[in-house]
Design a protein around this motif. Structure first.
Motif, mmCIF file in Angstrom:
data_model
loop_
_atom_site.group_PDB
_atom_site.id
_atom_site.type_symbol
_atom_site.label_atom_id
_atom_site.label_comp_id
_atom_site.label_asym_id
_atom_site.label_seq_id
_atom_site.Cartn_x
_atom_site.Cartn_y
_atom_site.Cartn_z
ATOM 1 N N GLU A 109 0.774 -1.121 -0.116
ATOM 2 C CA GLU A 109 -0.031 -0.024 -0.133
ATOM 3 C C GLU A 109 0.790 1.284 0.178
ATOM 4 N N ALA A 110 2.033 1.295 0.729
ATOM 5 C CA ALA A 110 2.951 2.216 0.840
ATOM 6 C C ALA A 110 3.490 2.578 -0.519
ATOM 7 N N GLU A 111 3.897 1.414 -1.282
ATOM 8 C CA GLU A 111 4.589 1.586 -2.540
ATOM 9 C C GLU A 111 3.522 2.061 -3.375
ATOM 10 N N GLN A 112 2.103 1.929 -3.441
ATOM 11 C CA GLN A 112 1.080 2.446 -4.348
ATOM 12 C C GLN A 112 1.019 3.751 -4.192
ATOM 13 N N LEU A 113 0.707 4.317 -2.860
ATOM 14 C CA LEU A 113 0.778 5.729 -2.645
ATOM 15 C C LEU A 113 1.774 6.281 -2.934
ATOM 16 N N PHE A 114 3.054 5.926 -2.918
ATOM 17 C CA PHE A 114 4.452 6.775 -3.323
ATOM 18 C C PHE A 114 4.499 6.603 -4.793
ATOM 19 N N GLU A 115 3.961 5.908 -5.615
ATOM 20 C CA GLU A 115 3.957 5.845 -6.959
ATOM 21 C C GLU A 115 2.907 6.922 -7.477
ATOM 22 N N GLU A 116 1.764 6.796 -6.641
ATOM 23 C CA GLU A 116 0.802 7.984 -7.061
ATOM 24 C C GLU A 116 1.143 9.510 -6.930
ATOM 25 N N MET A 117 2.151 9.568 -5.813
ATOM 26 C CA MET A 117 2.751 10.942 -5.500
ATOM 27 C C MET A 117 3.715 11.246 -6.733
ATOM 28 N N LYS A 118 4.582 10.133 -7.199
ATOM 29 C CA LYS A 118 5.501 10.530 -8.089
ATOM 30 C C LYS A 118 4.734 10.824 -9.566
ATOM 31 N N ASN A 119 3.284 10.603 -9.524
ATOM 32 C CA ASN A 119 2.629 10.961 -10.939
ATOM 33 C C ASN A 119 1.459 11.653 -10.725
ATOM 34 N N PRO A 120 1.820 12.809 -10.272
ATOM 35 C CA PRO A 120 0.809 13.809 -9.966
ATOM 36 C C PRO A 120 -0.516 13.758 -10.955
ATOM 37 N N ASP A 121 0.178 13.809 -12.317
ATOM 38 C CA ASP A 121 -0.821 14.117 -13.085
ATOM 39 C C ASP A 121 -1.998 13.074 -13.258
ATOM 40 N N THR A 170 -3.231 11.582 -10.469
ATOM 41 C CA THR A 170 -3.948 11.739 -9.215
ATOM 42 C C THR A 170 -3.811 13.172 -8.650
ATOM 43 N N ASP A 171 -4.791 13.127 -7.689
ATOM 44 C CA ASP A 171 -4.668 14.617 -6.846
ATOM 45 C C ASP A 171 -3.688 14.892 -5.794
ATOM 46 N N VAL A 172 -2.961 13.877 -5.633
ATOM 47 C CA VAL A 172 -1.837 13.979 -4.408
ATOM 48 C C VAL A 172 -0.770 14.854 -4.878
ATOM 49 N N PRO A 173 -0.288 15.283 -3.690
ATOM 50 C CA PRO A 173 1.228 16.106 -3.859
ATOM 51 C C PRO A 173 2.433 15.398 -4.262
ATOM 52 N N GLN A 174 3.201 15.785 -4.679
ATOM 53 C CA GLN A 174 4.582 15.211 -5.231
ATOM 54 C C GLN A 174 5.223 14.966 -3.888
ATOM 55 N N PRO A 175 6.190 13.813 -3.968
ATOM 56 C CA PRO A 175 6.987 13.629 -2.916
ATOM 57 C C PRO A 175 7.854 14.402 -2.231
ATOM 58 N N ASP A 176 8.090 14.966 -1.081
ATOM 59 C CA ASP A 176 9.237 15.645 -0.556
ATOM 60 C C ASP A 176 10.164 14.734 0.133
ATOM 61 N N LYS A 177 11.073 15.411 0.865
ATOM 62 C CA LYS A 177 11.725 14.663 1.621
ATOM 63 C C LYS A 177 11.451 13.737 2.610
ATOM 64 N N TRP A 178 10.370 14.293 3.243
ATOM 65 C CA TRP A 178 9.760 13.356 4.213
ATOM 66 C C TRP A 178 9.222 12.024 3.560
ATOM 67 N N SER A 179 8.405 12.154 2.440
ATOM 68 C CA SER A 179 7.936 11.076 1.703
ATOM 69 C C SER A 179 9.284 10.213 1.452
ATOM 70 N N TYR A 180 10.146 10.523 0.899
ATOM 71 C CA TYR A 180 11.314 9.563 0.561
ATOM 72 C C TYR A 180 11.727 9.087 1.718
ATOM 73 N N THR A 181 11.936 9.903 2.901
ATOM 74 C CA THR A 181 12.539 9.341 4.383
ATOM 75 C C THR A 181 11.384 7.994 4.646
ATOM 76 N N ALA A 182 10.073 8.481 4.409
ATOM 77 C CA ALA A 182 9.173 7.465 5.096
ATOM 78 C C ALA A 182 9.405 6.051 4.057
ATOM 79 N N MET A 183 9.579 6.227 3.073
ATOM 80 C CA MET A 183 9.673 4.985 2.070
ATOM 81 C C MET A 183 11.094 4.222 2.593
ATOM 82 N N ILE A 184 11.932 5.106 2.777
ATOM 83 C CA ILE A 184 13.434 4.527 3.110
ATOM 84 C C ILE A 184 13.425 3.571 4.501
#
Length: 723
Positions: A422-434, A436-450
């Motif tokens: 589920e985390a990978e799905q949400l992160f991929e959606e954030m990397k493709n904002p066109d 979906t309506d979710v914001p692009q990943p920032d340093k905190w998003s990358y840190t959470a996935m790491i």
């Protein structure tokens, strides 16, 4: 003797320990609160060791030295709570007597729109004023439009101009100066209303110094201050985080000389100020006083109370908020629900928070991003995977818009409950904002996935994502480096971990105490030359910690010298990392084959400093040892120390309870380090008569009948340590 601990004596590396898990479960750093400085005449702090000249009668310093050796210095922590005041019951109001109004008769009412003067004649002037630079003097333009003495501006013109210039505080003050400078024969007087409009402009711009200066100027000029003036000043001070000034102006307002009374806006603002200052007694006293005067609290006031009680972890206070809301007859709105949910989460009541969230949905209140952020945090901390999935599905079905904070919280929640896909799905959606309506990943998003990949020990994906973050132009924070280094250390890729750290130092990384603790865990997992590589990096920014590690390996170092060095290291560290430091140091001693007495010495030193103060729980018929906060090595040491103490009690003929219980935790978390299984292996190796509990996972029990014979047959407590 050598000052380095002998690398040749290092034991083979066991399975990864839980010593480094402190990084992700350590409490966040608290807000900074300043303590009152000690008088300059003070002889010395209680935590400073000093020696006094010998004399026939021991000095007070000599008498207190044993106590000083058992204390650590305090790091910045919240100020000590005031004396606990019982939470008041809901205020009872006599229904047979009318409530006095708290609204002053001088409160100005907004002019109906139909009675506003037409702005058409002023449009040319407004265009000219807007075209002027921000710091320009408006007087020449105003004099040209309002020639004197024939055509001075009216009060309506002045009020309309001030309202139009509200976004520009400099032009607002320039206009006010022009109006105040008009000659007396012009027939224009600057009243309180115009000053209030100017104060609101300064409040919107967060210009507290100018706002207070203007209010003092009103007092000097004899312009009366009404309750709008005071309310604007108090809310401006709160918005600028000048809480002491807010209290000062509120006290001036409440004095009989002011001639005005606070209104609902003022009460709510001052309650928030007191709450920000952690003045719980003043909050409750003001609430009682205001309620007694007939004030009906609004949603803002209840949200302030809920936030204050939540920050204090006061569940009874949250119940008080519920009671008062029922008494007043106010139904929570979205802001109150958010405050209550966050408060229940901080007080450790996930079940009540879930019920409140369901009640909110039943009442038809639509959650926003902040609501879902609070609920996601609660579910993540409680490890409620099923509820987290339901929340995820509800967001998908309702197509609730998400901001960066919510998305990052959801990623962290997925890490807590083990929802990798589920985390990978949400992160991929954030990397493709066109898409979906979710914001692009920032340093905190990358840190959470790491963090997620590090938790499942997937070092390749964690490092790949870390490199991707740097290549995308997002600068990694200290937490990102810490997680990657820890993940590589668990995967026994010590050289890669050192390379990441050195690259970070070249990019300006400033290591903190948590990163030092992470490197300690890497030292515990390393062997041979790799150990020296990590110690070499650690020595660049924490030489005392490396010195302590080398002293642990030196058999010639005495107990007192070791204790002094440990105390210096702990005093220099933040409070929340002191126990993890000791956990990792004990792991290093056990994993690297350092002198056998060192783990027990470290454990007892830390216990004397209060770092392991809540391990032992004694009941009449059961004694319990709680090892959940310890690493594998520290847990073994704590258990061995406990067995040694019990053996001594048996030798001395002292009474023992009927049963004994050792609790290592249920390890239900998908990413748990497995303390229970490691401890079970230790019990089996030492042949201690403890068995897994049938009623509680992660619990090991024994009876007095079983344990006492084993203790009696043990020749000494060293046998326990050897096991």
């Amino acid at each position: 003797h050598s000052t380095l601990f002998p690398l040749s004596a290092m034991a083979p590396l066991p399975a990864p320990t839980a010593a480094s898990a402190f990084l992700f479960h350590a409490p966040p750093r608290g807000h900074h609160h300043h303590h009152k400085p000690k008088p300059a005449s003070s002889s010395r702090p209680t935590t400073t060791l000093c020696s006094a000249a010998p004399s026939s009668t021991p000095s007070l310093a000599d008498q207190l030295e044993p106590l000083s050796r058992m204390l650590l210095t305090d790091k910045p922590t919240p100020a000590a709570d005031r004396a606990q005041r019982p939470t008041p019951e809901p205020t009872w109001v006599n229904p047979s007597r009318p409530r006095p109004t708290v609204l002053s008769l001088r409160r100005q009412r907004r002019r109906p729109a139909a009675n506003h003067p037409s702005s058409a004649p002023l449009q040319p002037l407004l265009r000219d004023l807007r075209a002027l630079p921000e710091d320009a003097d408006l007087a020449p333009t105003l004099h040209a439009f309002f020639p004197l003495p024939g055509s001075p501006p009216t009060s309506s013109d002045a009020l309309l101009l001030l309202n139009y210039l509200h976004p520009s505080w400099r032009k607002t003050l320039s206009l006010l100066s022009y109006l105040r400078a008009l000659p007396a024969d012009a027939g224009f007087a600057v009243d309180t209303i115009l000053f209030n409009v100017a104060l609101k402009s300064l409040r919107a711009a967060r210009r507290w110094d100018e706002a207070e200066r203007l209010a003092l100027d009103m007092l000097d000029s004899g312009v009366p201050l009404d309750n709008i003036t005071y309310s604007t000043l108090i809310t401006a001070a709160r918005r600028c985080r000048q809480f002491a000034k807010a209290v000062e102006w509120f006290e001036r307002m409440y004095s009989p000389a002011s001639g005005v009374l606070p209104d609902e806006v003022t009460y709510s603002a001052v309650l928030d100020v007191y709450a920000q200052l952690r003045m719980k007694e003043e909050v409750l006293a003001l609430f009682d006083r205001a309620r007694g005067s007939g004030w009906k609290p609004d949603h803002v006031a209840f949200a302030v109370l809920a936030k204050m009680f939540g920050e204090a972890g006061d569940y009874d206070g949250i119940q008080f908020v519920f009671k008062e809301m029922r008494e007043v007859g106010i139904k929570p709105n979205i802001f109150v629900y958010n405050a209550l949910l966050e408060a229940l989460g901080k007080t450790g009541k996930p079940g009540l928070a879930r019920n409140l969230f369901e009640e909110m949905a039943a009442e038809g209140v639509e959650p926003n991003a902040r609501t879902l952020t609070a609920v996601a945090k609660i579910y993540g901390r409680a490890r409620w995977g099923r509820d987290a999935l339901q929340l995820w599905d509800q967001m998908r079905e309702r197509k609730i818009p998400a901001d960066s904070i919510l998305c990052n919280t959801l990623l962290s929640m997925c890490a807590d409950v083990g929802l990798v896909a589920e985390a990978e799905q949400l992160f991929e959606e954030m990397k493709n904002p066109d898409l979906t309506d979710v914001p692009q990943p920032d340093k905190w998003s990358y840190t959470a996935m790491i963090n997620i990949y590090g938790s499942i020990k997937d070092a390749d994906r964690a490092l790949q994502l870390f490199v991707e973050m740097l290549q995308s132009g997002i600068e990694a924070n200290i937490m990102s480096y810490t997680i990657v280094i820890q993940c590589l250390g668990k995967a026994n890729r010590i050289r890669d971990a050192v390379e990441v750290l050195e690259a970070g130092l070249e990019r300006g990384l400033k290591p903190d105490d948590r990163l030092c603790g992470c490197l300690l865990s890497v030292v515990a997992l390393s062997t041979g030359e790799e150990t020296e590589l990590v110690l070499g990096c650690l020595e660049k920014f924490n030489g005392n910690l490396v010195k302590l590690i080398r002293m642990l390996g030196d058999n010639q170092v005495g107990t007192d010298e070791l204790k002094d060095q440990l105390k210096a290291v702990l005093n220099a560290a933040e409070t929340e990392v002191r126990r993890p430091y000791c956990n990792c140091l004990i792991d290093i001693c056990q994993n690297h084959g350092l002198p056998a007495r060192r783990p027990r010495e470290l454990f007892r030193f830390a216990q004397g400093y209060g770092l392991y103060s809540k391990l032992h729980i004694r009941k009449d018929d059961e004694w319990l040892l709680d090892l959940r906060s310890l690493s594998v090595g520290a847990a073994k040491t704590a258990f061995d120390d406990w067995m040694a103490a019990l053996s001594e009690r048996v030798t001395q003929g002292q009474p023992l309870p009927q049963s004994f219980n050792v609790f290592t935790g249920s390890s239900t978390h998908k990413f748990a380090q497995g303390l229970a299984s490691a401890f079970a292996a230790h019990l089996e190796e030492a042949a201690v008569p403890f068995r897994p509990s049938e009623s509680q996972v992660g619990s090991f029990v024994s009876s007095r009948v079983e344990l006492v014979p084993w203790l009696q047959t043990s020749s000494s407590s060293s046998r326990v340590v050897a096991g």
